[in-house]
Design a protein around this motif. Structure first.
Motif: not given
Length: 186
Positions: A10-38
């Protein structure tokens, strides 16, 4: 890392999540998720985890994840009863990652905000395909092959759509000038 996740670590997936959360949030926001990005990003990580059996060995995780984020964002935007405003998208993008350091000159900061707002407005006028390719390639700083993988398009399609999108952006933003003088870097 994916092999470790598939092996039940499980810690391996947690590391992937930590490493990619920032870019995933930027992608969701840039693509129009707005307040629902998280929420979009959280759902994308859940779907990615559940779909790891279909992840191709040796493939890059980031483009695969961002394709899931894009699909989740489209689903969220499509099912939302309200339309997202430009101001809402800009606020979500600003919340996702500070765009201007606090130490920045206020005049330069104001110019950057103005330029970003003009760019966001111009991006809104592009077709979805053109907006996606510009967002992935430049706003999310993915290379051409990562963009192709994330969008599920051949590299030649990425090149041609990006070329057309940039020409259209050039027509939409030809005379952009800041309201007041200052730093004239482009």
């Amino acid at each position: 890392m994916i092999a470790r996740v598939r092996a039940g670590e499980p810690e391996a997936y947690a590391q992937l999540v930590r490493a990619h959360t920032g870019i995933a949030l930027r992608a969701a926001a840039a693509l129009g998720a707005g307040a629902d990005a998280e929420d979009v990003v959280q759902q994308a990580f859940v779907k990615a985890y559940c779909s790891l059996g279909r992840f191709k060995d040796g493939a890059a995780f980031k483009p695969w994840l961002l394709a899931i984020v894009a699909n989740e964002t489209r689903n969220t935007v499509r099912t939302a009863a309200r339309q997202r405003t430009l101001a809402g998208r800009e606020a979500a993008l600003v919340e996702a990652e500070p765009l201007i350091p606090e130490s920045a000159d206020p005049a330069v900061a104001a110019l950057e905000i103005e330029r970003r707002a003009a760019l966001q407005a111009a991006l809104e006028r592009l077709s979805e395909e053109h907006r996606l390719v510009v967002t992935y390639r430049y706003l999310l700083e993915m290379d051409e092959s990562e963009t192709a993988q994330a969008l599920g398009w051949p590299r030649g399609t990425v090149k041609s759509r990006l070329n057309r999108a940039l020409r259209k952006l050039g027509r939409l933003l030809p005379d952009f000038q800041p309201r007041e003088g200052g730093d004239e870097r482009e």
